[in-house]
Motif scaffolding. Structure first.
Motif, PDB file in Angstrom:
ATOM      1  N   VAL A 175      16.949 -32.299  24.091  1.00  0.00           N
ATOM      2  CA  VAL A 175      17.830 -31.146  24.288  1.00  0.00           C
ATOM      3  C   VAL A 175      18.135 -30.534  22.923  1.00  0.00           C
ATOM      4  O   VAL A 175      19.061 -30.962  22.218  1.00  0.00           O
ATOM      5  CB  VAL A 175      19.132 -31.542  25.007  1.00  0.00           C
ATOM      6  CG1 VAL A 175      20.044 -30.335  25.183  1.00  0.00           C
ATOM      7  CG2 VAL A 175      18.820 -32.167  26.363  1.00  0.00           C
ATOM      8  N   TYR A 176      17.327 -29.561  22.548  1.00  0.00           N
ATOM      9  CA  TYR A 176      17.580 -28.808  21.320  1.00  0.00           C
ATOM     10  C   TYR A 176      18.723 -27.816  21.582  1.00  0.00           C
ATOM     11  O   TYR A 176      19.089 -27.567  22.737  1.00  0.00           O
ATOM     12  CB  TYR A 176      16.312 -28.079  20.889  1.00  0.00           C
ATOM     13  CG  TYR A 176      15.211 -29.010  20.449  1.00  0.00           C
ATOM     14  CD1 TYR A 176      15.165 -29.473  19.131  1.00  0.00           C
ATOM     15  CD2 TYR A 176      14.245 -29.453  21.352  1.00  0.00           C
ATOM     16  CE1 TYR A 176      14.161 -30.349  18.722  1.00  0.00           C
ATOM     17  CE2 TYR A 176      13.241 -30.326  20.952  1.00  0.00           C
ATOM     18  CZ  TYR A 176      13.209 -30.776  19.637  1.00  0.00           C
ATOM     19  OH  TYR A 176      12.237 -31.661  19.241  1.00  0.00           O
ATOM     20  N   ASP A 180      20.121 -22.592  16.440  1.00  0.00           N
ATOM     21  CA  ASP A 180      18.896 -22.400  17.220  1.00  0.00           C
ATOM     22  C   ASP A 180      19.204 -21.923  18.639  1.00  0.00           C
ATOM     23  O   ASP A 180      18.366 -21.277  19.279  1.00  0.00           O
ATOM     24  CB  ASP A 180      18.130 -23.723  17.254  1.00  0.00           C
ATOM     25  CG  ASP A 180      17.060 -23.783  18.318  1.00  0.00           C
ATOM     26  OD1 ASP A 180      16.025 -23.133  18.150  1.00  0.00           O
ATOM     27  OD2 ASP A 180      17.280 -24.490  19.332  1.00  0.00           O
ATOM     28  N   TRP A 181      20.413 -22.166  19.144  1.00  0.00           N
ATOM     29  CA  TRP A 181      20.748 -21.757  20.519  1.00  0.00           C
ATOM     30  C   TRP A 181      20.733 -20.238  20.701  1.00  0.00           C
ATOM     31  O   TRP A 181      20.645 -19.757  21.838  1.00  0.00           O
ATOM     32  CB  TRP A 181      22.104 -22.330  20.948  1.00  0.00           C
ATOM     33  CG  TRP A 181      23.299 -21.847  20.177  1.00  0.00           C
ATOM     34  CD1 TRP A 181      23.898 -22.458  19.123  1.00  0.00           C
ATOM     35  CD2 TRP A 181      24.048 -20.653  20.431  1.00  0.00           C
ATOM     36  NE1 TRP A 181      24.971 -21.718  18.687  1.00  0.00           N
ATOM     37  CE2 TRP A 181      25.086 -20.613  19.468  1.00  0.00           C
ATOM     38  CE3 TRP A 181      23.936 -19.623  21.358  1.00  0.00           C
ATOM     39  CZ2 TRP A 181      26.002 -19.577  19.415  1.00  0.00           C
ATOM     40  CZ3 TRP A 181      24.857 -18.566  21.311  1.00  0.00           C
ATOM     41  CH2 TRP A 181      25.877 -18.562  20.347  1.00  0.00           C
ATOM     42  N   LEU A 182      20.774 -19.467  19.610  1.00  0.00           N
ATOM     43  CA  LEU A 182      20.685 -18.018  19.734  1.00  0.00           C
ATOM     44  C   LEU A 182      19.354 -17.587  20.354  1.00  0.00           C
ATOM     45  O   LEU A 182      19.250 -16.502  20.929  1.00  0.00           O
ATOM     46  CB  LEU A 182      20.856 -17.361  18.361  1.00  0.00           C
ATOM     47  CG  LEU A 182      22.291 -17.333  17.829  1.00  0.00           C
ATOM     48  CD1 LEU A 182      22.304 -17.193  16.328  1.00  0.00           C
ATOM     49  CD2 LEU A 182      23.078 -16.212  18.484  1.00  0.00           C
ATOM     50  N   VAL A 214      22.421 -24.242  25.415  1.00  0.00           N
ATOM     51  CA  VAL A 214      23.101 -23.060  25.934  1.00  0.00           C
ATOM     52  C   VAL A 214      22.656 -22.830  27.374  1.00  0.00           C
ATOM     53  O   VAL A 214      21.476 -22.990  27.704  1.00  0.00           O
ATOM     54  CB  VAL A 214      22.828 -21.824  25.044  1.00  0.00           C
ATOM     55  CG1 VAL A 214      21.360 -21.448  25.039  1.00  0.00           C
ATOM     56  CG2 VAL A 214      23.704 -20.650  25.463  1.00  0.00           C
ATOM     57  N   LYS A 215      23.586 -22.481  28.242  1.00  0.00           N
ATOM     58  CA  LYS A 215      23.305 -22.443  29.676  1.00  0.00           C
ATOM     59  C   LYS A 215      22.933 -21.062  30.207  1.00  0.00           C
ATOM     60  O   LYS A 215      22.674 -20.915  31.408  1.00  0.00           O
ATOM     61  CB  LYS A 215      24.508 -22.972  30.444  1.00  0.00           C
ATOM     62  CG  LYS A 215      24.738 -24.474  30.262  1.00  0.00           C
ATOM     63  CD  LYS A 215      25.828 -24.985  31.184  1.00  0.00           C
ATOM     64  CE  LYS A 215      25.930 -26.503  31.129  1.00  0.00           C
ATOM     65  NZ  LYS A 215      26.947 -27.035  32.068  1.00  0.00           N
ATOM     66  N   THR A 216      22.900 -20.064  29.361  1.00  0.00           N
ATOM     67  CA  THR A 216      22.581 -18.721  29.825  1.00  0.00           C
ATOM     68  C   THR A 216      21.734 -18.010  28.780  1.00  0.00           C
ATOM     69  O   THR A 216      21.656 -18.445  27.627  1.00  0.00           O
ATOM     70  CB  THR A 216      23.872 -17.928  30.100  1.00  0.00           C
ATOM     71  OG1 THR A 216      23.560 -16.676  30.709  1.00  0.00           O
ATOM     72  CG2 THR A 216      24.655 -17.687  28.825  1.00  0.00           C
ATOM     73  N   ASN A 217      21.097 -16.927  29.166  1.00  0.00           N
ATOM     74  CA  ASN A 217      20.235 -16.224  28.222  1.00  0.00           C
ATOM     75  C   ASN A 217      21.069 -15.395  27.244  1.00  0.00           C
ATOM     76  O   ASN A 217      22.286 -15.241  27.393  1.00  0.00           O
ATOM     77  CB  ASN A 217      19.199 -15.358  28.939  1.00  0.00           C
ATOM     78  CG  ASN A 217      19.814 -14.254  29.792  1.00  0.00           C
ATOM     79  OD1 ASN A 217      21.013 -14.229  30.047  1.00  0.00           O
ATOM     80  ND2 ASN A 217      18.980 -13.335  30.259  1.00  0.00           N
ATOM     81  N   THR A 218      20.401 -14.877  26.212  1.00  0.00           N
ATOM     82  CA  THR A 218      21.073 -14.127  25.163  1.00  0.00           C
ATOM     83  C   THR A 218      20.519 -12.709  25.076  1.00  0.00           C
ATOM     84  O   THR A 218      19.444 -12.403  25.615  1.00  0.00           O
ATOM     85  CB  THR A 218      20.881 -14.805  23.792  1.00  0.00           C
ATOM     86  OG1 THR A 218      19.507 -14.663  23.385  1.00  0.00           O
ATOM     87  CG2 THR A 218      21.259 -16.290  23.849  1.00  0.00           C
ATOM     88  N   GLY A 248      13.809 -20.387  24.004  1.00  0.00           N
ATOM     89  CA  GLY A 248      13.500 -20.900  22.674  1.00  0.00           C
ATOM     90  C   GLY A 248      12.863 -19.885  21.753  1.00  0.00           C
ATOM     91  O   GLY A 248      12.534 -20.210  20.608  1.00  0.00           O
ATOM     92  N   HIS A 249      12.718 -18.623  22.223  1.00  0.00           N
ATOM     93  CA  HIS A 249      11.955 -17.641  21.450  1.00  0.00           C
ATOM     94  C   HIS A 249      12.632 -16.280  21.371  1.00  0.00           C
ATOM     95  O   HIS A 249      11.977 -15.282  21.085  1.00  0.00           O
ATOM     96  CB  HIS A 249      10.559 -17.472  22.056  1.00  0.00           C
ATOM     97  CG  HIS A 249       9.774 -18.745  22.157  1.00  0.00           C
ATOM     98  ND1 HIS A 249       9.286 -19.414  21.053  1.00  0.00           N
ATOM     99  CD2 HIS A 249       9.427 -19.497  23.238  1.00  0.00           C
ATOM    100  CE1 HIS A 249       8.650 -20.503  21.442  1.00  0.00           C
ATOM    101  NE2 HIS A 249       8.727 -20.586  22.759  1.00  0.00           N
ATOM    102  N   GLY A 250      13.947 -16.226  21.566  1.00  0.00           N
ATOM    103  CA  GLY A 250      14.608 -14.929  21.588  1.00  0.00           C
ATOM    104  C   GLY A 250      14.698 -14.252  20.234  1.00  0.00           C
ATOM    105  O   GLY A 250      14.658 -13.022  20.151  1.00  0.00           O
TER     106      GLY A 250
END
Length: 550
Positions: free
Chosen positions: A171-172, A206-208, A177-181, A213-215
């Motif tokens: 779990v990175y 990194d959660w941004l 984070v539980k929702t998208n950005t 994982g690629h936003g």
């Protein structure tokens, strides 16, 4: 479908609305507006609404004043219930509160997770998750933080595990984070878009990137807790040294505006969505009043360090805006200046530092093991994230708030009874006996922050009297994390050169969660593409003439 015409029409509506607010009618013409092609989000941590009002009135932040003159200033903007850096930033980039985004603190707890060393997910569950400066590989085995980029990789001892689909997976932060950005939404829905961000921890943020994982195409790897090789000291030791760290972020933005990556070494498209976090003001606010930090009175009169920090951030804005103008991007860039959180207490006479009485009370009554013998407070090296923390212990996180994850959830009512019996500031009291203090649990907590039975949400939240910091530290007089007035009430300025009749204030109470859908609307995207916006019904900011938000 592109909606540039809708945005232009909205600007006309804003022009008329702004003049109506001032009692004058002179509608703007559509030909006066420009299409927004870029959004720049800037977080000056610690920036209160009162700081903005005071420095503009006192002519001590002329560059911020110019942005306000061509934009809208929100005088009543608040964080969504918690004001630590993680929930503060996730509000801005997901449109959601901790209930939806799942981010309560950079140091938190999740009852469903397994230890980093438990790669088979066969042991006990319940892990004290720490996504901070030690998330970089420099922090492995409690190592010294000697590299600005955190060592260039994740610290494997910081990455817990979860069971998903019959498999045990790491779990990175972007999985946490539980929702998208907004970064993910822009990447997915704006053709040929590019995204960038710079923050204070090289790997914890990194959660941004969001669950994909690629936003974020260019997530700058800068670690504020690293050692500056030029001085062999931490960038956080003084606010003037923090300026050097923040200058990396100013330069990153200038590089990106100039068609380079954040390091200035590669050609990249100018970001559609980009931004950065700055720490100088926060460090100056935390510094003790005795050393020139903080504020001089209850009216937010800045002490010498805060005055210097405000001057620094205003000069940084000038450099960034000048770069936009030099590249002919200023007229097509929406600029948002705000903060993840404020700082409390600004009125030094309200400061109470009795030590961490909340944790001590829980330990003394056997709700947590004594002497910090829980979670990652018990490690072989004495440092967080060395891979030897204890599992299934519960934990408490305190600053100017107390988040309690109980070792035994069946003890909740007993814990609450004990807390209520010790509300005063006298030992062993927790200093939560004032009208603005509260203990949140049960249905009231679940409706606001989610169900603790699901594993992530604290069982109990304690908001002490404003001014209380659960610490005995002699190096800081202010903190953040809770819902006291000073750390939850923020500055917020939204500026765009196309708003010819801007320069007005919106006094309506707003949440910083409304920034995220506003950014998407400005880029002609449906705000409901953000999961948190759809779940929580988050509106766009009022006063900007955007359809569906006013």
């Amino acid at each position: 479908m592109k909606e540039a015409s809708r945005w232009s029409a909205g600007l006309v509506a804003l022009g008329a609305g702004a003049l109506a607010l001032s009692g004058v009618l002179a509608p703007a013409q559509a030909s006066e507006t420009h299409e927004i092609k870029h959004v720049l989000l800037i977080s000056f941590d610690g920036l209160h609404e009162q700081d903005v009002a005071r420095c503009i009135a006192g002519n001590t932040c002329t560059n911020l004043a110019l942005l306000a003159k061509s934009g809208v200033t929100y005088t009543n903007a608040y964080t969504p219930g918690l004001s630590d850096s993680f929930p503060g930033l996730s509000a801005l980039v997901t449109g959601g509160s901790p209930k939806t985004a799942g981010l309560f603190y950079d140091v938190s707890y999740d009852r469903t997770l397994y230890a980093p060393s438990d790669t088979g997910c066969v042991g006990k569950q319940g892990w004290n998750v720490v996504f901070d400066e030690t998330t970089g590989i420099d922090g492995e085995n409690g190592g010294a933080l000697v590299h600005l980029d955190g060592g260039g990789a994740f610290n494997p001892q910081a990455i817990p595990h979860a069971r998903e689909g019959g498999k045990c997976v790491p779990v990175y932060p972007h999985n946490y984070v539980k929702t998208n950005t907004i970064f993910e939404v822009v990447k997915q829905h704006v053709p040929n878009s590019h995204t960038a961000w710079a923050d204070k921890h090289a790997w914890g943020y990194d959660w941004l990137n969001g669950p994909s994982g690629h936003g974020v195409d260019d997530l700058a790897r800068t670690e504020i807790n690293s050692i500056d090789p030029a001085t062999n000291s931490y960038y956080l030791d003084t606010y003037t040294h923090t300026e050097k760290f923040d200058d990396y972020h100013v330069q990153a933005l200038i590089n990106e505006i100039g068609g380079k990556d954040s390091t200035g070494t590669r050609n990249e498209p100018v970001p559609t969505l980009f931004g950065a976090n700055f720490q100088t003001l926060s460090v100056a606010q935390k510094a003790t009043v005795a050393t020139g930090g903080g504020y001089l009175d209850a009216d937010f009169t800045p002490g010498p360090q805060v005055a210097g920090a405000i001057n620094y951030i205003d000069n940084s804005l000038r450099r960034i805006v000048d770069a936009l103008k030099q590249q002919n991007l200023y007229n097509s860039t929406l600029i948002i200046v705000t903060a993840k959180h404020g700082q409390s207490p600004t009125d030094h006479t309200k400061l109470v530092k009795n030590g961490d009485t909340l944790t001590k009370l829980l330990e003394a009554n056997n709700y947590l093991d004594p002497n910090g013998n829980f979670g990652q407070f018990n490690t072989a090296s004495g440092n967080l994230n060395d891979g030897t923390g204890l599992v299934d212990t519960g934990m408490v996180q305190t600053d100017d708030v107390g988040l309690i994850w109980l070792r035994d959830q069946s003890q909740r009512d007993a814990v609450i009874a004990t807390l209520k019996q010790n509300l005063s500031c006298n030992a062993p009291g927790i200093c939560a006996d004032g009208p603005q203090a509260y203990i949140l649990s049960g249905n009231a907590l679940a409706s606001r922050f989610g169900d603790p039975a699901q594993g992530r949400t604290p069982d109990i939240i304690v908001q002490p009297n404003p001014g209380v910091i659960y610490t005995s530290s002699k190096t800081k007089d202010e903190e953040h994390g809770g819902n006291a007035p000073d750390d939850s009430h923020l500055g917020l300025v939204v500026s765009f050169a196309g708003l010819h009749h801007a320069g007005h204030r919106v006094d309506e109470r707003v949440q910083t969660t409304q920034v995220a859908p506003t950014i998407l609307k400005a880029l002609d995207l449906d705000p409901h593409l953000l999961h948190a916006v759809a779940v929580e019904g988050t509106d766009t900011l009022p006063g900007l003439g955007l359809r569906g938000g006013d």
